[in-house]
Write an enzyme that holds these catalytic residues in place. Structure first.
Site, PDB file in Angstrom:
ATOM      1  N   CYS A   1       0.903 -23.536  56.109  1.00 12.43           N
ATOM      2  CA  CYS A   1       0.861 -23.488  54.646  1.00 12.43           C
ATOM      3  C   CYS A   1      -0.328 -24.306  54.145  1.00 12.43           C
ATOM      4  O   CYS A   1      -0.607 -25.387  54.651  1.00 12.43           O
ATOM      5  CB  CYS A   1       2.132 -24.099  54.060  1.00 12.43           C
ATOM      6  SG  CYS A   1       3.480 -22.932  53.915  1.00 12.43           S
ATOM      7  N   HIS A   2      -0.981 -23.786  53.119  1.00 10.73           N
ATOM      8  CA  HIS A   2      -2.047 -24.541  52.462  1.00 10.73           C
ATOM      9  C   HIS A   2      -1.416 -25.637  51.601  1.00 10.73           C
ATOM     10  O   HIS A   2      -0.294 -25.504  51.137  1.00 10.73           O
ATOM     11  CB  HIS A   2      -2.865 -23.621  51.560  1.00 10.73           C
ATOM     12  CG  HIS A   2      -3.597 -22.563  52.310  1.00 10.73           C
ATOM     13  ND1 HIS A   2      -2.985 -21.399  52.712  1.00 10.73           N
ATOM     14  CD2 HIS A   2      -4.886 -22.482  52.735  1.00 10.73           C
ATOM     15  CE1 HIS A   2      -3.859 -20.644  53.360  1.00 10.73           C
ATOM     16  NE2 HIS A   2      -5.028 -21.271  53.398  1.00 10.73           N
TER      17      HIS A   2
ATOM     18  N   MET B   1       6.780 -20.317  49.916  1.00 11.76           N
ATOM     19  CA  MET B   1       7.284 -21.268  50.915  1.00 11.76           C
ATOM     20  C   MET B   1       7.739 -22.562  50.243  1.00 11.76           C
ATOM     21  O   MET B   1       8.689 -23.204  50.699  1.00 11.76           O
ATOM     22  CB  MET B   1       6.228 -21.569  51.984  1.00 11.76           C
ATOM     23  CG  MET B   1       5.861 -20.381  52.876  1.00 11.76           C
ATOM     24  SD  MET B   1       7.261 -19.346  53.413  1.00 11.76           S
ATOM     25  CE  MET B   1       8.219 -20.508  54.380  1.00 11.76           C
ATOM     26  N   GLU B   2       7.057 -22.943  49.168  1.00 14.77           N
ATOM     27  CA  GLU B   2       7.461 -24.143  48.442  1.00 14.77           C
ATOM     28  C   GLU B   2       8.857 -23.941  47.837  1.00 14.77           C
ATOM     29  O   GLU B   2       9.722 -24.815  47.931  1.00 14.77           O
ATOM     30  CB  GLU B   2       6.442 -24.461  47.332  1.00 14.77           C
ATOM     31  CG  GLU B   2       5.207 -25.201  47.792  1.00 14.77           C
ATOM     32  CD  GLU B   2       4.238 -24.351  48.627  1.00 14.77           C
ATOM     33  OE1 GLU B   2       4.392 -23.105  48.663  1.00 14.77           O
ATOM     34  OE2 GLU B   2       3.333 -24.924  49.249  1.00 14.77           O
TER      35      GLU B   2
ATOM     36  N   ASP C   1      24.451 -32.897  54.349  1.00 17.63           N
ATOM     37  CA  ASP C   1      24.454 -34.280  54.855  1.00 17.63           C
ATOM     38  C   ASP C   1      25.443 -35.158  54.095  1.00 17.63           C
ATOM     39  O   ASP C   1      26.150 -35.966  54.687  1.00 17.63           O
ATOM     40  CB  ASP C   1      23.045 -34.864  54.730  1.00 17.63           C
ATOM     41  CG  ASP C   1      22.995 -36.333  55.102  1.00 17.63           C
ATOM     42  OD1 ASP C   1      23.524 -36.681  56.180  1.00 17.63           O
ATOM     43  OD2 ASP C   1      22.428 -37.144  54.343  1.00 17.63           O
TER      44      ASP C   1
END
Lengths: 171, 171, 171, 171, 171, 171
Positions: free
Chosen positions: E76-77, E113-114, E128
């Protein structure tokens, strides 16, 4: 023929399983050099004598790189170092600065990558700080000098480099 | 005598002020090599031909290092790269792998440190992955090959290295 | 009553939407101090005069913190700084070191947090480096001095601190 | 005169060698405050009573900062914390929020920097989240309250601050 | 047959060259869900109604993950986001929490992707925080909902999910 | 009713205090899948057979994510893993790739989040690398398969998934 431990039987990358290895006291020393112009070396020395900033900044960068080696080198385990010592030796004859780092830890795996990363990033930081006046610098001869601890015991680099006649960086 | 731009008039380290510089299209290519044992090179090649994991892992590590150069080198500005290309050239004659990285961006400052960091971390990753079978590896000749963009324009390394007769890493 | 921009109408934390804001040239200056023992200050100064390592290390830490503010402060945008300048003023009368940082960038949002983070981490680094000899240090008075750029324009802190009679850290 | 342990005999920065120190159970508590406008404090409290987001975000940021102290403070060792507890005390009388952090670990070196980093970043996060409505905030009085473990044993800050009459932040 | 853009002609991983692409305003929305026990969902809701900490912590983690996607996903950039919005929808009927993230930026490459990383890390953070009471949680259905900007223009997921009858998480 | 351990009595987020827990040998295995188009799966396989880059890159990303879980998930403790193993199973029938990760460590707390993070980031990396040819991918079924060590002992997921008839990714 020996096997690549980072590659499993299927040829996949892997974090080597160190679960069954004992914790031992480990040390590693690594070294590397940067070749500079005569004039550049003088600039660093003048600055160094007065304030030491170029080398101190390089030293800080090297210490931080050693601590985050596990983040930089994909298949390195994360280990906690108990000592990181970084020294610079200035050799006026051949216009080089040699960076030497010594690391120690108690761990199930060795720390030569930590020592080598410290050297590499320290030298790159010197490069960065003087690159405006010198574009022909070359970083060379990054290698492991010595390591101890763990099953394989003491290792000392056999092929001796010619004795360095450089003077210890005085401040 | 030229001045160190990373050191201000008082000799303090500083992030060079690039506020008034224009954004320009910039490129940088850097290179470096790792010297291996003949046997180690074969192991990498065998693995590479089948799965390429050693070199692919080194490539990934180099790409990631380029992106986080600003974190590794204290006085580097944070810049966004538009291209990171990493190639390996295997030279069977002298048992070396040469890593070459080319980066591009639009920025107010150059990106040679990004290209150099990519090369350094790629080579360290190769070292890490084969160090179990070869402790005498040496990383050398890390230097800037070419850069362009910005006020200083095109720079090409004058001192030609002897032509590399290595074959391009085929897969 | 004014609204908290980081909290949306439902009261959830949010990264403020700056999509429609114009890019402008922005500056911010922040400041803070550390109170030391007289003896500790002397130690730093002696070291500083000779090598400057305590303050240089603190400066490097501050520069790096400014660059990674977006990672430290959850709701800060990631911005690229074009200038980070960190200075220390030693005041022998009241045994304090004041850290001042000035940052600049071209961005859609302000950078006071970058300037404040630089000051905070610089002072914590001084603390770390001398804590073995002085456990009673106090870090205080971390505040924004001035900022400009963006819709809100120039801001200068109105409540003047008493004039600092400290001498600029000379080396 | 005492010596600065982070500076070696040559005056270089160093990661203090803790190789020979014993692992012991260590604790540290640190504290600091942020001064706000009366109106700002009300906004935080209203939000807090309903959703707690400002203080919860600050708490998360502080916990994460404690874990990455080794990355922020150049000469800190990397240690694994077994406890990080962050509390906020709101004092309506003088319009401050005091942040208190308590950390524990088993390590060869102390963790006061972890406790202090947690406090600093928590307070900076509060600052960030309310800075749109209040630019005159000041972060002050960041100090070590108590620490134990290791050779130096228990330390309690002697100079008592005036008793805080603030109420514990209720939700 | 289409080509994998992240793999070059030789099959090596590469950071796609976006040097010649135009900067455009880009948006992406992603979504994913976590399946919980009925009892677990109640615990989160009770806590949420009172203090909102589970979901706020998950939201903070998601925002931070979006900002460091370039560090997590190797190819990824690095891009600067101008908006990150994360919402949770609680569906009591099937005991799920759906996380939806919307991101915006001005960049030469997309940001799906972000948005996807924000969703994934937000859901892992919920996992979690409640794993001590529920080990059978499953994270599912992480996908891109919509994206716009760049050459490829608007994309909307065609295969409609059944209408979610969940209520918006109220606080 | 059980309590959320990450939320203290006041409902604040906390890093669970593990100071009094014993160090034990711990293991965790997690799993998740990505649904692809038939054509996309073929592209990956062809590439994989020849060079394995997509899956190797995903594997590296997963290993690195496991190591930095403490940075991604706010309330995770920082632990050092002694083993991270990531495998991919390709199921041509339903066009999925299943990622399975197994981690081990000696620690005072469990490591299921490390195993789950490795799976999530590995799958997101596959997504990233093929998203140019397939926008309808869905990541699903991320769950804990098994864990052991610590007070709670062995846990095996009871609800059996239907037997996977996929073939192990051969290279």
């Amino acid at each position: 023929m020996k096997k690549l431990t980072h590659i499993n039987q299927k040829g996949d990358a892997q974090l080597v399983d160190i679960t069954d290895k004992a914790i031992s006291h480990r040390k590693a020393t690594a070294e590397g050099s940067i070749q500079l112009n005569k004039e550049t070396l003088k600039l660093i020395q003048n600055n160094m004598i007065k304030k030491g900033d170029v080398l101190n900044t390089a030293r800080i960068a090297g210490i931080q790189a050693a601590k985050k080696t596990w983040e930089l080198i994909p298949l390195c385990h994360s280990i906690s170092l108990t000592k990181i010592d970084i020294n610079f030796i200035i050799n006026k004859k051949n216009n080089t600065i040699t960076c030497q780092s010594s690391c120690e830890c108690f761990a199930q795996t060795g720390l030569e990558m930590e020592a080598l990363s410290a050297v590499s990033i320290s030298l790159l930081t010197i490069y960065d700080m003087v690159k405006a006046v010198d574009r022909t610098m070359v970083i060379s001869n990054i290698h492991l000098v010595e390591k101890s601890g763990g099953r394989s015991g003491l290792y000392k680099r056999e092929i001796k480099d010619k004795p360095k006649k450089g003077v210890k960086a005085k401040k």
